[in-house]
Design a protein around this motif. Structure first.
Motif, short mmCIF file in Angstrom:
data_model
loop_
_atom_site.label_atom_id
_atom_site.label_comp_id
_atom_site.label_asym_id
_atom_site.label_seq_id
_atom_site.Cartn_x
_atom_site.Cartn_y
_atom_site.Cartn_z
N SER A 22 -48.64 24.00 138.21
CA SER A 22 -48.89 23.56 136.85
C SER A 22 -49.00 22.04 136.85
O SER A 22 -49.07 21.42 137.90
CB SER A 22 -47.75 24.04 135.94
OG SER A 22 -48.05 23.78 134.59
N VAL A 41 -44.04 20.42 135.73
CA VAL A 41 -43.68 21.23 134.58
C VAL A 41 -43.28 22.64 135.04
O VAL A 41 -42.51 23.33 134.38
CB VAL A 41 -44.86 21.28 133.57
CG1 VAL A 41 -44.58 22.22 132.42
CG2 VAL A 41 -45.15 19.89 133.05
N ASP A 42 -43.76 23.04 136.21
CA ASP A 42 -43.49 24.37 136.75
C ASP A 42 -42.10 24.52 137.36
O ASP A 42 -41.78 25.56 137.93
CB ASP A 42 -44.55 24.73 137.80
CG ASP A 42 -44.69 23.68 138.89
OD1 ASP A 42 -43.95 22.67 138.87
OD2 ASP A 42 -45.56 23.86 139.75
N GLY A 43 -41.23 23.50 137.25
CA GLY A 43 -39.89 23.58 137.82
C GLY A 43 -39.85 23.25 139.29
O GLY A 43 -38.90 23.59 139.98
N SER A 64 -36.82 27.05 135.16
CA SER A 64 -36.76 25.79 134.43
C SER A 64 -38.15 25.22 134.22
O SER A 64 -39.07 25.48 134.99
CB SER A 64 -35.93 24.76 135.20
OG SER A 64 -34.58 25.11 135.21
N GLU A 65 -38.26 24.45 133.16
CA GLU A 65 -39.49 23.73 132.88
C GLU A 65 -39.10 22.26 132.73
O GLU A 65 -38.32 21.92 131.85
CB GLU A 65 -40.14 24.25 131.60
CG GLU A 65 -41.49 23.65 131.31
CD GLU A 65 -42.15 24.30 130.11
OE1 GLU A 65 -42.73 23.54 129.31
OE2 GLU A 65 -42.10 25.53 129.98
N TYR A 66 -39.62 21.41 133.62
CA TYR A 66 -39.25 20.00 133.59
C TYR A 66 -40.27 19.20 132.79
O TYR A 66 -41.46 19.29 133.03
CB TYR A 66 -39.17 19.44 135.01
CG TYR A 66 -38.16 20.14 135.90
CD1 TYR A 66 -36.99 20.68 135.37
CD2 TYR A 66 -38.36 20.26 137.25
CE1 TYR A 66 -36.06 21.32 136.18
CE2 TYR A 66 -37.44 20.89 138.07
CZ TYR A 66 -36.29 21.41 137.52
OH TYR A 66 -35.38 22.03 138.32
N ASN A 67 -39.77 18.42 131.83
CA ASN A 67 -40.65 17.59 131.01
C ASN A 67 -40.86 16.20 131.61
O ASN A 67 -41.88 15.58 131.37
CB ASN A 67 -40.08 17.44 129.60
CG ASN A 67 -40.17 18.72 128.82
OD1 ASN A 67 -40.91 19.62 129.18
ND2 ASN A 67 -39.40 18.82 127.76
N THR A 82 -35.11 18.79 131.32
CA THR A 82 -35.64 20.13 131.12
C THR A 82 -36.19 20.29 129.71
O THR A 82 -35.95 19.45 128.83
CB THR A 82 -34.56 21.20 131.37
OG1 THR A 82 -33.52 21.03 130.40
CG2 THR A 82 -33.98 21.08 132.77
N LYS A 83 -36.90 21.37 129.51
CA LYS A 83 -37.50 21.67 128.20
C LYS A 83 -36.44 21.76 127.10
O LYS A 83 -36.68 21.37 125.97
CB LYS A 83 -38.28 22.97 128.29
CG LYS A 83 -39.02 23.34 127.03
CD LYS A 83 -39.78 24.62 127.20
CE LYS A 83 -40.50 24.99 125.92
NZ LYS A 83 -41.24 26.23 126.07
#
Length: 123
Positions: A22, A41-43, A64-67, A82-83
């Motif tokens: 991603s 964003v894909d962790g 997880s989704e990292y911003n 994280t999100k």
């Protein structure tokens, strides 16, 4: 997804970094430009060897989704946001020396900080 690293002066491609499924939320370079850290964003967090374009360390957290993320100046610690607005801090548990970087970079110790106002301590 991929990231192309280009020479600042000539715009020539130095290397192409592939490893995220991603968007890449952040990329940071070491002081000597030999290492880079991409935070997706894909962790996925990947430490790269820029001269060779190879992965040195990799962490995958599919839940997880990292911003965004930051890397300490000495490249020993990675902080990801994280999100759900949590900050996770990690220290790579080892320096990778083999041919497969999978699972060589883990968030083995978590420190969580909740976002709150420092002056009135309200969330």
């Amino acid at each position: 997804e991929f990231v192309q690293i280009r020479n600042t002066f000539t715009c020539e491609i130095v290397c192409t970094l592939r490893g995220h499924s991603s968007l890449v939320a952040a990329i940071h370079f070491s002081n000597n430009d030999n290492l880079a850290c991409t935070i997706g964003v894909d962790g996925v967090v990947i430490m790269w060897n820029i001269p060779t374009g190879t992965k040195k360390l990799k962490h995958v957290d599919p839940l997880s989704e990292y911003n965004y993320g930051e890397v300490s100046e000495d490249f020993k610690y990675v902080y990801v946001i994280t999100k759900d607005q949590m900050i996770k801090k990690n220290k790579p548990r080892q320096r990778f020396s083999g041919s497969n970087p999978e699972n060589s970079f883990t968030f083995h110790k978590f420190t969580y900080f909740r976002r709150h106002c420092l002056c009135c301590n309200k969330r």
